[in-house]
Design a protein around this motif. Structure first.
Motif, short mmCIF file in Angstrom:
data_model
loop_
_atom_site.label_atom_id
_atom_site.label_comp_id
_atom_site.label_asym_id
_atom_site.label_seq_id
_atom_site.Cartn_x
_atom_site.Cartn_y
_atom_site.Cartn_z
N VAL A 194 24.51 14.62 34.64
CA VAL A 194 25.94 14.85 34.89
C VAL A 194 26.48 15.90 33.92
N LEU A 195 26.10 15.83 32.66
CA LEU A 195 26.55 16.82 31.69
C LEU A 195 26.10 18.22 32.09
N ALA A 196 24.87 18.34 32.60
CA ALA A 196 24.38 19.63 33.07
C ALA A 196 25.16 20.10 34.29
N ALA A 197 25.56 19.17 35.15
CA ALA A 197 26.36 19.52 36.33
C ALA A 197 27.75 19.99 35.93
N VAL A 198 28.32 19.39 34.89
CA VAL A 198 29.61 19.84 34.38
C VAL A 198 29.50 21.29 33.91
N GLU A 199 28.43 21.61 33.19
CA GLU A 199 28.22 22.99 32.73
C GLU A 199 28.15 23.95 33.92
N ARG A 200 27.42 23.58 34.96
CA ARG A 200 27.30 24.44 36.15
C ARG A 200 28.66 24.61 36.83
N SER A 201 29.43 23.54 36.91
CA SER A 201 30.74 23.61 37.55
C SER A 201 31.68 24.51 36.76
N LEU A 202 31.64 24.43 35.43
CA LEU A 202 32.47 25.31 34.61
C LEU A 202 32.09 26.77 34.80
N GLU A 203 30.80 27.03 34.97
CA GLU A 203 30.33 28.41 35.14
C GLU A 203 30.69 28.98 36.50
N THR A 204 30.63 28.15 37.54
CA THR A 204 30.80 28.63 38.91
C THR A 204 32.16 28.35 39.51
N GLY A 205 32.88 27.37 38.97
CA GLY A 205 34.14 26.94 39.56
C GLY A 205 33.96 26.08 40.79
#
Length: 246
Positions: A194-205
């Motif tokens: 989930v933490l890795a998914a948060v990082e991806r979401s911050l990067e991509t919107g």
């Protein structure tokens, strides 16, 4: 074993046990805030996303809701901001929304650039609870929550315990008796994805979809231990430490 100290704190274990026992009804919503003011000179202030507030502080509400719901999230969306005048090399304030099976939703906000705050609200069909303090530790910090139902409010308070000693005692018992710990590598991995998914979401919107997952072990009532708090050293007793607070 992964060092999840709150898996052995009596108030936290009680809330998880009651939630999974349906005492609050069908759980629908979880909302949490966990913030502090961190000095940029501290190692946590200049080492990118993985040194920032989401992995550091967001793990607490994330792990709490996963265990309270007894479910794993199916999607993640994050929005981050950077406070003007602060020198962090990451989003210092981040809001995360998680969707869970059964149309359950969770939201948490973490920050390195605000006044300290910690608490969460869990809402079910029979009751809601507001927990605060709920994530921190210390010789004078006891976990507490207020339960609200149609019959009124009831406060549940717990004495401070030595949270690090509790988890160490539990781990030692597992080694000595050759028993598998509850908070094993699987528990850590389910938070990390989930933490890795948060990082991806911050990067991509974008919202990040997660593969379905299920936890094979859960927090048990007998994991709550009650070692008395140990004396904490002052900052003047530590060597080569840059204070965390701004």
């Amino acid at each position: 074993m992964i060092a999840y100290r709150l898996h052995h704190e009596p108030g936290t274990v009680e809330m998880i046990t009651r939630a999974r026992g349906n005492e609050f009804g069908e759980l629908r919503s979880f909302v949490s805030t966990f913030t502090q003011d961190v000095a940029e000179a501290n190692s946590r202030g200049h080492n990118g996303y993985w040194g920032g507030p989401v992995p550091d502080m967001g793990t607490y509400p994330l792990n709490a809701v996963r265990n309270l719901f007894g479910l794993e999230p199916v999607s993640v969306h994050a929005v981050g901001t950077k406070t003007p005048g602060r020198g962090f090399n990451f989003h210092d304030t981040v809001a995360v929304t998680l969707r869970f099976p059964g149309e359950r939703v969770a939201q948490f906000t973490v920050s390195y650039a605000t006044a300290p705050s910690e608490g969460f609200d869990l809402v079910g069909t029979k009751a809601s609870i507001h927990a605060s303090p709920c994530f921190m530790f210390g010789a004078t910090t006891g976990i507490a929550y207020v339960e609200n139902t149609s019959e009124g409010s009831k406060e549940h308070s717990f004495d401070p315990v030595e949270q690090f000693g509790n988890e160490t005692q539990y781990f030692s018992d597992r080694i000595l008796n050759d028993r598998h710990p509850e908070a094993d590598g699987e528990e850590g991995l389910l938070d990390m994805r989930v933490l890795a998914a948060v990082e991806r979401s911050l990067e991509t919107g974008e919202t990040v979809t997660l593969d379905p997952a299920q936890r094979s072990r859960h927090v048990q009532p007998d994991q709550a231990l009650k070692l008395k708090p140990a004396k904490e050293p002052g900052e003047d007793e530590l060597i080569s430490v840059i204070p965390q607070s701004a």
